[in-house]
Scaffold this motif. Structure first.
Motif, PDB file in Angstrom:
ATOM      1  N   CYS A 159       0.570  -1.213  -0.082  1.00  0.00           N
ATOM      2  CA  CYS A 159      -0.159  -0.196  -0.095  1.00  0.00           C
ATOM      3  C   CYS A 159       0.752   1.301   0.019  1.00  0.00           C
ATOM      4  N   ARG A 160       1.910   1.320   0.410  1.00  0.00           N
ATOM      5  CA  ARG A 160       2.939   2.324   0.619  1.00  0.00           C
ATOM      6  C   ARG A 160       2.688   3.376   1.702  1.00  0.00           C
ATOM      7  N   SER A 161       1.433   3.110   2.335  1.00  0.00           N
ATOM      8  CA  SER A 161       1.245   4.138   3.421  1.00  0.00           C
ATOM      9  C   SER A 161       1.014   3.577   4.796  1.00  0.00           C
ATOM     10  N   CYS A 162       0.881   2.147   5.104  1.00  0.00           N
ATOM     11  CA  CYS A 162       1.038   1.549   6.396  1.00  0.00           C
ATOM     12  C   CYS A 162       2.032   1.838   7.056  1.00  0.00           C
ATOM     13  N   CYS A 211       4.704  -0.418   5.430  1.00  0.00           N
ATOM     14  CA  CYS A 211       5.274   0.177   4.224  1.00  0.00           C
ATOM     15  C   CYS A 211       6.189   1.440   4.791  1.00  0.00           C
ATOM     16  N   CYS A 250       3.339  -5.455   4.555  1.00  0.00           N
ATOM     17  CA  CYS A 250       2.207  -4.615   4.364  1.00  0.00           C
ATOM     18  C   CYS A 250       0.762  -4.943   5.348  1.00  0.00           C
ATOM     19  N   GLU A 251       0.276  -3.973   5.788  1.00  0.00           N
ATOM     20  CA  GLU A 251      -0.833  -4.481   6.731  1.00  0.00           C
ATOM     21  C   GLU A 251      -2.075  -4.718   5.694  1.00  0.00           C
TER      22      GLU A 251
HETATM   23 ZN    ZN Z   1       1.331  -1.311   3.488  1.00  0.00          ZN
END
Ligand code: ZN
Ligand code: ZN
Length: 366
Positions: A90-93, A96, A104-105
């Protein structure tokens, strides 16, 4: 766009080869013409109904190819780039953002459950909707649609057709040794299961200077490949706990590192029993049956036991590194590969299950 693809249907245990329409790409997409895509055990498990992958679905998650088109929000890739596709994140959790995209969650929702089902990257057969986005790519198809986080640009002088295998199975085995267990020169290692993932671990152990390397498997053919790739000793699985004794005979005092690639609970016990003081054991999947570690043994001998996803690979760094090692002649993963056309996919699954081939890769005529 009309593409040939391998489709998994609910309740069927074989892929169907069909002509599908791939949706138009969106502003975050990268359209990749697939040169080759590896077959991973996870594809077979998903076909058989595991992980709640929605059906019908185009599977495939070890694609490599040439970028044909990029969306307006894509900044790091351009048409003509050679790329390897890997798992989605996701690049944001927290994972990440902390540099651990393999954890990644949203791993399950993005890679298996098609959380992005209404975004570009789905397929149609007439009026029927077919799921895409498997591992953010669904690359058992002539074209696949990915995003920047799972599209890795690679050097153009490497053999593109087979590079997709680095995006899952090979990076998992190699990364487990090089990243997760952080193998050091001179450390001894035992690898349980030398299919494509375990053989990648053997090659990585050679790169790290591990010695001796011990390979354990139930198939003589795979043990002979392990030996060819650098295993000093091989153990043919025949009778339970004698395996640990055999390993301790081969490596006095036990091994520094153990890796299980099989998910067989008995191997988890064997791995822990094979370790030397302060040894490290890594496992790549949940055990097939209930497993209760002997905590007293782990405690009193200072052992470490840890789960490993995707070899802790940060793909934008690790995949190019593996390709450089291959091009330097130090990581000969091409020796694992047998090429097929995509319409032979069911045949390839049978060949792999029977141990006739290690790693099928499906190639496309451009
Ligand atoms: Zn993530
Ligand atoms: Zn995989």
């Amino acid at each position: 766009m009309r593409v040939q693809a391998a489709v998994a249907y609910q309740g069927r245990d074989r892929f169907a080869i069909e002509q599908l329409d791939l949706s138009d790409p969106g502003p975050d997409n990268i359209l990749v013409r697939i040169a080759g895509v590896g077959l991973c055990h996870t594809d077979v498990k998903a076909l058989e109904g595991a992980m709640r992958v929605p059906k019908p679905s185009v599977l495939g998650h070890e694609g490599a190819g040439v970028v044909e088109w990029v969306g307006e929000r894509v900044v790091t890739l351009k048409p003509g780039d050679h790329v390897v596709l890997t798992y989605d994140s996701c690049r944001s959790c927290h994972a990440c953002a902390g540099g651990n995209p393999a954890y990644c969650e949203q791993t399950a929702s993005l890679n298996f459950h098609d959380a992005r089902e209404n975004e570009p990257g789905f397929f149609r057969k007439g009026s029927e909707r077919i799921h895409g986005h498997f591992f953010g790519q669904s690359s058992f198809a002539h074209h696949a649609m990915a995003r920047e986080q799972n599209t890795i640009r690679v050097r153009k002088d490497a053999p593109l057709e087979i590079l997709g295998t680095l995006g899952c199975g090979v990076q998992t085995g190699a990364g487990a040794i090089m990243n997760s267990l952080a193998a050091r020169s001179g450390e001894s290692v035992v690898i349980f299961g030398v299919g494509p993932v375990g053989l990648s671990a053997v090659m990585a152990a050679v790169v790290c200077g591990c010695a001796p390397i011990v390979a354990v498997d139930a198939l003589e053919s795979r043990l002979s490949i392990a030996k060819h790739l650098g295993a000093a000793h091989t153990v043919l699985v025949s009778s339970g706990f004698e395996v640990a004794e055999e390993i301790r005979k081969l490596v006095s005092g036990g091994v520094n590192l153990a890796l299980d690639t099989t998910g067989r609970a008995e191997n988890y016990h064997l791995a822990l029993a094979s370790l030397a003081t302060k040894g490290r054991f890594g496992f790549l999947t949940l055990p097939s049956a209930a497993f209760e570690p002997h905590l007293a043994s782990i405690f009193l001998r200072g052992l470490t036991m840890r789960g490993i996803v995707q070899g802790d690979s940060v793909p934008h760094e690790f995949i190019p590194r593996l390709i450089d090692l291959y091009m330097d002649g130090r990581f000969p993963f091409d020796k694992l590969v047998t090429k097929y056309s995509l319409d032979k996919i069911n045949h390839a699954i049978e060949d792999q299950a029977a141990g006739r081939v290690v790693k099928p890769v499906f190639t496309f005529d451009s």
